[in-house]
Design a protein around this motif. Structure first.
Motif, PDB file in Angstrom:
ATOM      1  N   ILE A  60       0.856  -1.191   0.000  1.00 40.35           N
ATOM      2  CA  ILE A  60       0.000   0.000   0.000  1.00 40.35           C
ATOM      3  C   ILE A  60       0.889   1.237   0.000  1.00 40.35           C
ATOM      4  O   ILE A  60       1.788   1.351   0.832  1.00 40.35           O
ATOM      5  N   CYS A  61       0.666   2.140  -0.940  1.00 45.30           N
ATOM      6  CA  CYS A  61       1.392   3.409  -0.900  1.00 45.30           C
ATOM      7  C   CYS A  61       0.499   4.495  -1.456  1.00 45.30           C
ATOM      8  O   CYS A  61      -0.003   4.374  -2.578  1.00 45.30           O
ATOM      9  N   LYS A  62       0.324   5.535  -0.656  1.00 47.96           N
ATOM     10  CA  LYS A  62      -0.550   6.631  -1.102  1.00 47.96           C
ATOM     11  C   LYS A  62       0.225   7.687  -1.877  1.00 47.96           C
ATOM     12  O   LYS A  62      -0.316   8.729  -2.234  1.00 47.96           O
ATOM     13  N   ILE A  97       0.353  11.714  -5.499  1.00 50.05           N
ATOM     14  CA  ILE A  97       1.023  11.387  -6.770  1.00 50.05           C
ATOM     15  C   ILE A  97       1.917  10.172  -6.551  1.00 50.05           C
ATOM     16  O   ILE A  97       2.763  10.164  -5.644  1.00 50.05           O
ATOM     17  N   HIS A  98       1.747   9.159  -7.383  1.00 48.66           N
ATOM     18  CA  HIS A  98       2.583   7.968  -7.278  1.00 48.66           C
ATOM     19  C   HIS A  98       3.795   8.107  -8.191  1.00 48.66           C
ATOM     20  O   HIS A  98       3.668   8.561  -9.324  1.00 48.66           O
ATOM     21  N   CYS A  99       4.956   7.724  -7.666  1.00 50.41           N
ATOM     22  CA  CYS A  99       6.221   7.998  -8.368  1.00 50.41           C
ATOM     23  C   CYS A  99       6.241   7.387  -9.771  1.00 50.41           C
ATOM     24  O   CYS A  99       5.886   6.223  -9.941  1.00 50.41           O
ATOM     25  N   PRO A 100       6.686   8.166 -10.754  1.00 49.25           N
ATOM     26  CA  PRO A 100       6.671   7.683 -12.138  1.00 49.25           C
ATOM     27  C   PRO A 100       7.695   6.578 -12.400  1.00 49.25           C
ATOM     28  O   PRO A 100       7.694   5.994 -13.474  1.00 49.25           O
ATOM     29  N   TYR A 101       8.584   6.312 -11.421  1.00 50.29           N
ATOM     30  CA  TYR A 101       9.600   5.268 -11.598  1.00 50.29           C
ATOM     31  C   TYR A 101       9.349   4.094 -10.656  1.00 50.29           C
ATOM     32  O   TYR A 101      10.208   3.231 -10.517  1.00 50.29           O
ATOM     33  N   CYS A 102       8.191   4.067  -9.977  1.00 55.10           N
ATOM     34  CA  CYS A 102       7.947   3.014  -8.975  1.00 55.10           C
ATOM     35  C   CYS A 102       7.917   1.652  -9.662  1.00 55.10           C
ATOM     36  O   CYS A 102       6.968   1.329 -10.385  1.00 55.10           O
ATOM     37  N   TYR A 103       8.946   0.851  -9.445  1.00 54.12           N
ATOM     38  CA  TYR A 103       8.997  -0.439 -10.136  1.00 54.12           C
ATOM     39  C   TYR A 103       7.981  -1.419  -9.577  1.00 54.12           C
ATOM     40  O   TYR A 103       7.628  -2.402 -10.203  1.00 54.12           O
ATOM     41  N   VAL A 113       4.916  -0.477  -8.846  1.00 56.54           N
ATOM     42  CA  VAL A 113       3.607   0.018  -9.283  1.00 56.54           C
ATOM     43  C   VAL A 113       2.612   0.017  -8.121  1.00 56.54           C
ATOM     44  O   VAL A 113       1.432  -0.333  -8.275  1.00 56.54           O
ATOM     45  N   ASN A 114       3.085   0.406  -6.950  1.00 48.81           N
ATOM     46  CA  ASN A 114       2.199   0.437  -5.781  1.00 48.81           C
ATOM     47  C   ASN A 114       1.179   1.558  -5.889  1.00 48.81           C
ATOM     48  O   ASN A 114       1.449   2.610  -6.465  1.00 48.81           O
ATOM     49  N   THR A 115       0.007   1.305  -5.307  1.00 43.43           N
ATOM     50  CA  THR A 115      -1.079   2.301  -5.305  1.00 43.43           C
ATOM     51  C   THR A 115      -1.699   2.355  -3.902  1.00 43.43           C
ATOM     52  O   THR A 115      -1.237   1.678  -2.984  1.00 43.43           O
ATOM     53  N   GLY A 123      10.158  -3.347   3.079  1.00 43.55           N
ATOM     54  CA  GLY A 123       9.514  -2.705   1.934  1.00 43.55           C
ATOM     55  C   GLY A 123       8.250  -2.048   2.464  1.00 43.55           C
ATOM     56  O   GLY A 123       7.304  -2.737   2.860  1.00 43.55           O
ATOM     57  N   LEU A 124       8.265  -0.698   2.512  1.00 41.80           N
ATOM     58  CA  LEU A 124       7.169   0.056   3.126  1.00 41.80           C
ATOM     59  C   LEU A 124       6.569   1.007   2.097  1.00 41.80           C
ATOM     60  O   LEU A 124       7.138   1.196   1.027  1.00 41.80           O
ATOM     61  N   GLY A 125       5.499   1.670   2.434  1.00 42.47           N
ATOM     62  CA  GLY A 125       4.965   2.734   1.595  1.00 42.47           C
ATOM     63  C   GLY A 125       5.610   4.059   1.975  1.00 42.47           C
ATOM     64  O   GLY A 125       6.466   4.106   2.880  1.00 42.47           O
ATOM     65  N   ALA A 126       5.201   5.134   1.318  1.00 46.52           N
ATOM     66  CA  ALA A 126       5.827   6.446   1.531  1.00 46.52           C
ATOM     67  C   ALA A 126       5.714   6.934   2.971  1.00 46.52           C
ATOM     68  O   ALA A 126       6.612   7.578   3.498  1.00 46.52           O
ATOM     69  N   ALA A 127       4.594   6.604   3.636  1.00 41.66           N
ATOM     70  CA  ALA A 127       4.354   7.140   4.979  1.00 41.66           C
ATOM     71  C   ALA A 127       4.915   6.258   6.090  1.00 41.66           C
ATOM     72  O   ALA A 127       4.862   6.621   7.267  1.00 41.66           O
ATOM     73  N   ASN A 172      14.333  10.511  -2.325  1.00 39.28           N
ATOM     74  CA  ASN A 172      14.221  11.844  -2.913  1.00 39.28           C
ATOM     75  C   ASN A 172      13.392  11.708  -4.187  1.00 39.28           C
ATOM     76  O   ASN A 172      13.766  10.981  -5.106  1.00 39.28           O
ATOM     77  N   HIS A 173      12.268  12.406  -4.184  1.00 35.83           N
ATOM     78  CA  HIS A 173      11.383  12.286  -5.347  1.00 35.83           C
ATOM     79  C   HIS A 173      11.626  13.455  -6.283  1.00 35.83           C
ATOM     80  O   HIS A 173      10.952  14.465  -6.244  1.00 35.83           O
ATOM     81  N   PHE A 174      12.651  13.261  -7.106  1.00 35.04           N
ATOM     82  CA  PHE A 174      13.176  14.326  -7.965  1.00 35.04           C
ATOM     83  C   PHE A 174      12.138  14.877  -8.934  1.00 35.04           C
ATOM     84  O   PHE A 174      12.226  15.999  -9.383  1.00 35.04           O
ATOM     85  N   GLY A 197       8.139  -1.847 -14.226  1.00 35.55           N
ATOM     86  CA  GLY A 197       6.995  -1.136 -13.650  1.00 35.55           C
ATOM     87  C   GLY A 197       6.775   0.206 -14.314  1.00 35.55           C
ATOM     88  O   GLY A 197       6.853   0.351 -15.530  1.00 35.55           O
ATOM     89  N   ARG A 198       6.562   1.244 -13.485  1.00 36.56           N
ATOM     90  CA  ARG A 198       6.262   2.569 -14.052  1.00 36.56           C
ATOM     91  C   ARG A 198       7.461   3.169 -14.779  1.00 36.56           C
ATOM     92  O   ARG A 198       7.290   3.953 -15.706  1.00 36.56           O
ATOM     93  N   ALA A 199       8.693   2.833 -14.338  1.00 37.27           N
ATOM     94  CA  ALA A 199       9.882   3.370 -15.029  1.00 37.27           C
ATOM     95  C   ALA A 199       9.897   2.901 -16.475  1.00 37.27           C
ATOM     96  O   ALA A 199      10.301   3.626 -17.385  1.00 37.27           O
TER      97      ALA A 199
HETATM   98  S1  SF4 Z   1       6.277   2.664  -3.074  1.00 39.00           S
HETATM   99 FE1  SF4 Z   1       7.938   4.211  -3.091  1.00 39.00          FE
HETATM  100  S2  SF4 Z   1       8.458   4.476  -5.268  1.00 39.00           S
HETATM  101 FE2  SF4 Z   1       6.448   3.439  -5.192  1.00 39.00          FE
HETATM  102  S3  SF4 Z   1       4.916   5.090  -5.308  1.00 39.00           S
HETATM  103 FE3  SF4 Z   1       5.321   4.697  -3.128  1.00 39.00          FE
HETATM  104  S4  SF4 Z   1       6.939   6.147  -2.523  1.00 39.00           S
HETATM  105 FE4  SF4 Z   1       6.912   6.026  -4.776  1.00 39.00          FE
END
Ligand code: SF4
Ligand code: SF4
Length: 365
Positions: A71-73, A78-84, A86-88, A118-122, A169-171, A238-240
């Motif tokens: 789970i990642c919010k 906004i979900h990272c465009p390179y998230c391999y 593809v978490n949502t 392996g965690l989500g953003a929060a 770092n979410h460039f 994934g998204r990358a």
């Molecule tokens: S799991 Fe990490 S890379 Fe993927 S959307 Fe969440 S913060 Fe971004």
């Protein structure tokens, strides 16, 4: 040929032991030894003699990457465009019960030193995280993790439980992304964390901002207590892959690394980057010393392991769902040492990695 645990026990010719002395974990076997500092993460490994460098651990992984949540919010939705991955927002959590079973299986010789969650953003997507940390600590295994944006309350809990924490770092949202990252680094340092890193995905799309981060490390007071800037190689996954992001060219990579070194900035890498790093430091007077602190890919049953949220195990997190790894080993129903660590699949990968000196057998990096 690798010895299976039962062979070792049967022949009685191979004895090994783990000891905890003060802040140190000692592991001793005839051809594989390490010292791991439970407080600061210092780790040194050798073989029969101090000059030997064992190509793999025949007794199981030193490090496990365990996905406890999918789970990642994202960041402000906004979900990272390179998230391999593809978490949502919708995903699942590993239960505490499954987690304990996984650890019991993979730490079969009491050899595990660290778990990277392996965690989500929060950070706190899985409410069992803190119980998981406590059970690891009881077994002298240090929990670590990577986050992106945590509350003050979560930062305090992380500081109390984790050994090290990285802030991604979410460039793609720079300069806002840099500020968010630096605020989170400071939040964790202010809570008493000693080992706070920045994780930075290297891609052509992120290169310009990488130089900005190097500059900021020297000038931004929020980064004063930063441990290291850790570069991660982009994988076409994934998204990358979907967003058509690009690997750095060799000269771009070399320029960045040499700039960081000349600025005396502490840097690190994922082991996937080792071959490129080795090339980038060609000719430097301290190359030998730098190489002693670097290691090629350590997956495929060398020193590390990945377990997904369902308790399925793969050589590394990037291999999951790639050709030949559509399905992993089910940790809960297999004998770890014989069916996984010494499986034909891991043995083959291990041999290939040892032969190439740790060049990724799965991705063109
Ligand atoms: S799991 Fe990490 S890379 Fe993927 S959307 Fe969440 S913060 Fe971004
Ligand atoms: S197999 Fe490739 S992607 Fe996986 S850890 Fe090794 S180098 Fe990295």
């Amino acid at each position: 040929m690798a010895l299976l645990r039962q062979d070792i026990e049967k022949t009685g010719t191979y004895s090994f032991s783990t000891q905890i002395k003060d802040d140190w974990k000692y592991f001793n076997a005839p051809d594989y030894n390490y010292r791991f500092n439970l407080k600061n993460g210092y780790f040194v490994r050798w073989g029969k003699t101090f000059d030997d460098d064992p190509p793999y651990s025949r007794l199981g992984p030193e490090i496990a990457d365990i996905e406890i949540s999918t789970i990642c919010k994202g960041l402000s939705g906004i979900h990272c465009p390179y998230c391999y991955k593809v978490n949502t927002d919708t995903g699942k959590n590993m239960s505490f019960d499954v987690f304990k079973k996984v650890i019991k299986k993979i730490n079969t010789n009491n050899q595990l030193t660290q778990v990277a969650f392996g965690l989500g953003a929060a950070g706190e997507e899985n409410p069992a995280l803190w119980d998981m940390c406590a059970t690891l600590r009881e077994q002298n295994i240090i929990p670590n993790g990577t986050v992106a944006n945590v509350t003050e309350e979560t930062a305090q809990k992380i500081a109390a439980h984790f050994g090290a924490c990285a802030v991604s770092n979410h460039f793609f949202t720079a300069p806002k992304g840099n500020n968010l990252c630096y605020d989170n680094v400071k939040r964790l340092i202010d809570c008493g964390m000693k080992q706070v890193n920045i994780h930075y995905i290297l891609a052509r799309e992120s290169l310009e901002n990488a130089f900005q981060v190097l500059h900021d490390i020297k000038t931004d007071s929020r980064l004063k207590g930063l441990n290291a800037l850790v570069f991660l190689s982009l994988k076409a996954k994934g998204r990358a892959l979907n967003n058509n992001m690009h690997q750095l060219k060799t000269d771009e990579f070399t320029n960045l690394i040499r700039t960081a070194l000349s600025m005396n900035i502490s840097i690190g890498f994922d082991s996937c980057t080792f071959p490129k790093f080795s090339g980038a430091i060609e000719g430097l007077p301290n190359r030998k010393k730098l190489l002693m602190m670097a290691e090629g890919c350590e997956s495929f049953g060398r020193f590390s392991l990945y377990v997904n949220v369902d308790g399925q195990c793969f050589p590394c997190s990037f291999c999951e769902h790639e050709t030949g790894w559509e399905k992993g080993f089910d940790l809960l129903t297999t004998d770890f040492m014989s069916d996984v660590w010494n499986s034909r699949e891991f043995e083959n990968g291990r041999k290939a990695l040892i032969k190439t000196g740790g060049v990724c057998p799965v991705f063109d990096i």
